[in-house]
Scaffold this motif. Structure first.
Motif, PDB file in Angstrom:
ATOM      1  N   TYR A 169     -11.045   2.109 -13.160  1.00 32.86           N
ATOM      2  CA  TYR A 169     -10.943   2.147 -11.695  1.00 32.86           C
ATOM      3  C   TYR A 169      -9.517   1.951 -11.169  1.00 32.86           C
ATOM      4  N   ASP A 199      -1.143   2.408 -11.611  1.00 36.80           N
ATOM      5  CA  ASP A 199      -2.123   1.466 -12.179  1.00 36.80           C
ATOM      6  C   ASP A 199      -2.285   1.616 -13.693  1.00 36.80           C
ATOM      7  N   MET A 248       0.804  -1.233   0.000  1.00 36.43           N
ATOM      8  CA  MET A 248       0.000   0.000   0.000  1.00 36.43           C
ATOM      9  C   MET A 248       0.834   1.280   0.000  1.00 36.43           C
ATOM     10  N   GLY A 274      -6.599   3.184  -8.664  1.00 39.21           N
ATOM     11  CA  GLY A 274      -6.682   3.747  -7.312  1.00 39.21           C
ATOM     12  C   GLY A 274      -7.522   2.898  -6.366  1.00 39.21           C
ATOM     13  N   LEU A 275      -8.100   3.553  -5.388  1.00 39.56           N
ATOM     14  CA  LEU A 275      -8.768   2.841  -4.282  1.00 39.56           C
ATOM     15  C   LEU A 275     -10.271   2.680  -4.521  1.00 39.56           C
ATOM     16  N   ASP A 276     -10.918   1.905  -3.662  1.00 43.95           N
ATOM     17  CA  ASP A 276     -12.385   1.721  -3.666  1.00 43.95           C
ATOM     18  C   ASP A 276     -12.915   1.271  -5.027  1.00 43.95           C
ATOM     19  N   THR A 277     -12.205   0.375  -5.642  1.00 42.60           N
ATOM     20  CA  THR A 277     -12.538  -0.042  -7.007  1.00 42.60           C
ATOM     21  C   THR A 277     -13.924  -0.683  -7.082  1.00 42.60           C
ATOM     22  N   HIS A 300      -4.082  -5.498  -9.149  1.00 43.92           N
ATOM     23  CA  HIS A 300      -5.032  -4.431  -8.851  1.00 43.92           C
ATOM     24  C   HIS A 300      -6.448  -4.995  -8.996  1.00 43.92           C
TER      25      HIS A 300
END
Ligand code: GRF
Length: 194
Positions: free
Chosen positions: A120, A149, A94, A122-125, A113
């Protein structure tokens, strides 16, 4: 004559289920890779125990112990140096590695990922895929480039999204696919190195 297995290092920050998938793959007799080192930036990451159980060397290199990112990354590169690592695998690691690290590493550097990149990053995919009303989601193993990514895709696995899915149910459906995708990607790269 049997060829030497390709030497992997795996960087983790958490529970290490993808690390476990790589440990299990490397335990297969005909799999052409072995994990020589696991590095965690989180001292109590669950993945460290998985590595120790498999008799793999582990190091904790906490970003908190360094004045800045450059010093942290120097420590990571110095730690890797003695191990003759041929592929560096990020598995739930992370921290975002800088362009400078990527350039200095020089060898294959890959990441997993939990989305169908290029969607998507990054985070909260999973939450974002659901919010957009997508019909499918998945995971991607890709080369790491300076843009987060965004590097070349090696393996991608898709799963359907069902009505009523939550980020949690979707994550549960995707994670087993991650565990298939990562060993497949390493296999493809390892074959190219031997
Ligand atoms: C995985 O979903 C991976 O795709 C993401 O972080 C999670 C790590 O899980 N980058 P684990 O530590 O491998 O179990």
């Amino acid at each position: 004559m049997a060829v030497d297995p390709v030497r992997l290092a795996v960087f983790i920050s958490g529970k290490g289920s993808n690390l476990q998938a790589l440990i299990d793959a490397c335990a297969q007799e005909d799999y052409p890779a072995q994990i020589a080192l696991v590095v965690s930036n989180i001292p109590d990451a669950g993945g460290l125990e998985r590595a120790q159980k498999a008799n793999i060397e582990t190091l904790v290199i906490s970003h908190r112990d360094y004045a800045d990112k450059a010093e942290f990354e120097d420590a990571l590169l110095n730690a890797l140096a003695p191990y003759d690592i041929e592929i560096l695998c990020l598995a739930g690691f992370m921290r975002i590695l800088s362009a400078d690290f990527i350039t200095r590493w020089e060898k294959p550097l890959i990441n997993i990922h939990p989305s169908l990149l290029p969607d998507y990053k990054g985070l909260d995919t999973h939450a974002r895929a659901l919010a957009d009303g997508k019909k499918e989601a998945g995971c991607t193993v890709h080369h790491v480039s300076a843009d987060v990514d965004s590097g070349e895709i090696i393996v991608q696995k898709k799963v359907p999204i069902f009505a009523g899915d939550t980020p949690e149910t979707l994550a549960k459906r995707i994670l087993p696919q991650e565990h298939i995708a990562y060993p497949e990607a390493v296999l493809a790269l390892a074959k190219g190195l031997r």
